[in-house]
Design an enzyme around this catalytic site. Structure first.
Site, PDB file in Angstrom:
ATOM      1  N   GLU A   3     -15.232  51.946 113.017  1.00  0.00           N
ATOM      2  CA  GLU A   3     -13.780  52.159 113.124  1.00  0.00           C
ATOM      3  C   GLU A   3     -13.441  53.656 113.097  1.00  0.00           C
ATOM      4  O   GLU A   3     -12.989  54.186 112.083  1.00  0.00           O
ATOM      5  CB  GLU A   3     -13.031  51.411 112.017  1.00  0.00           C
ATOM      6  N   GLU A  24     -14.865  42.880 114.914  1.00  0.00           N
ATOM      7  CA  GLU A  24     -14.298  42.498 113.619  1.00  0.00           C
ATOM      8  C   GLU A  24     -13.008  41.732 113.844  1.00  0.00           C
ATOM      9  O   GLU A  24     -12.131  42.183 114.582  1.00  0.00           O
ATOM     10  CB  GLU A  24     -13.990  43.721 112.747  1.00  0.00           C
TER      11      GLU A  24
END
Length: 343
Positions: A170, A277
């Site tokens: 991320e 995710e």
């Protein structure tokens, strides 16, 4: 002689057919839609005595329970020098190798997720490992290469070659702050390319993933990947997170934006995409089930099979053990029916 030629031709035809079947079966393995889970907490949960139960109340391997619900892949995070904290630690090179071997023996495909930190890296924090804290940009570039190469080489020596590797977790704001932040795109690009080069040095067939959060936010993705393109960042797949809970909107309000962004990434950058995710609230079972079904369908609908799959983040990380509200496990130790979305 004629009979011999006819027999030879028949054998050759059968052999060609077998080779063709093998080729088709082999390609089917890698082209099968990915339905997976990040399971970094699983060995720690077992070590603390957590009991995973099937719907009939019988104890069962947590990984097997996920496989029973249609999952065919695992995603494993790896930290540089982690602590032994049950939630914020573990996931060392050695523990990652052990878990990857275990998952592969169960027929699961493997993704390795490098955080390049001693603990969590995400949009709010990208802390350098303590051992790298005072290193120069040149040293950090070599650190990324060495760490990536060492972990993947250890995996390969254990008989596991991951199908995918994430270089950073991320990273809309970059990684290894401050040197690798998006305020220093040239340096960030060097770090990302160093990770890519290490992956390909171990095995050029491994696909490299670059991962950004808020998969519904097309503007964020365009800014990041336009810069990555300008800086000649090397990668194979765009990875996305999608959490309606953190976006603070119902999935019904954002699923169309996720769909549009997925398709835009494929067209704009000519890259395959994967939701690496996803998660929903553990106590909103039907909502989470519906969100997962919609997300899986959005990825499957991308033309030319360029949507590779969907992975749930720590579905087995039941809240009483982890404190995490977006798992997909019940308080009685059984899988949430929300996971039936992967079947």
């Amino acid at each position: 002689m004629k009979r011999f030629l006819t027999l030879s031709l028949l054998i050759m035809t059968m052999l060609f057919s077998c080779i063709s079947c093998t080729t088709l079966l082999g390609s089917a393995t890698t082209s099968t839609f990915v339905k997976g889970a990040d399971v970094g907490w699983l060995p720690q949960m077992e070590a603390t005595g957590y009991r995973f139960l099937d719907q009939d109340g019988i104890p069962k391997d947590g990984l097997q329970l996920l496989k029973d619900r249609g999952m065919n892949a695992v995603r494993l995070r790896v930290w540089v020098n982690p602590s032994n904290h049950k939630i914020d630690g573990h996931c060392s090179k050695e523990e990652t190798v052990a878990m990857a071997v275990r998952a592969q023996k169960m027929g699961m495909r493997i993704m390795i997720n490098f955080h390049y930190s001693d603990s969590w890296a995400d949009p709010a924090k990208q802390n350098k490992p303590l051992a790298w804290a005072n290193h120069t940009v040149a040293q950090l570039k070599q650190d990324v290469y060495n760490h990536t190469w060492e972990v993947l080489t250890a995996l390969k020596q254990a008989g596991v070659t991951p199908e995918w590797v994430q270089v950073g977790n991320e990273i809309p704001g970059g990684m290894l702050w401050p040197e690798g932040s998006t305020n220093n795109w040239n340096q960030l690009a060097q770090f990302l390319n160093s990770g890519y080069d290490a992956v390909k040095a171990v095995d050029p067939k491994i696909k490299v993933v670059v991962h950004v959060d808020e998969g519904n936010n097309n503007a964020k993705f365009r800014v990041f990947f336009d810069n990555a393109t300008a800086q000649n960042v090397k990668y194979d797949i765009i990875g996305l997170s999608y959490y309606p809970y953190w976006i603070k909107k119902e999935y019904t309000e954002t699923i169309a934006d996720l769909t549009a962004n997925l398709n835009d990434m494929v067209v704009r950058y000519n890259k395959d995409v994967m939701v690496v995710e996803v998660g929903g609230e553990y106590d909103k079972v039907q909502n989470t089930y519906d969100m997962l079904r919609a997300t899986i369908q959005a990825v499957k609908n991308i033309p030319n099979h360029r949507g590779l799959g969907v992975m749930y983040w720590e579905p087995q990380g039941e809240k009483s053990w982890s404190g995490y509200s977006l798992s997909a496990w019940q308080a009685d130790g059984k899988p949430s029916p929300a996971l039936d979305a992967f079947k």
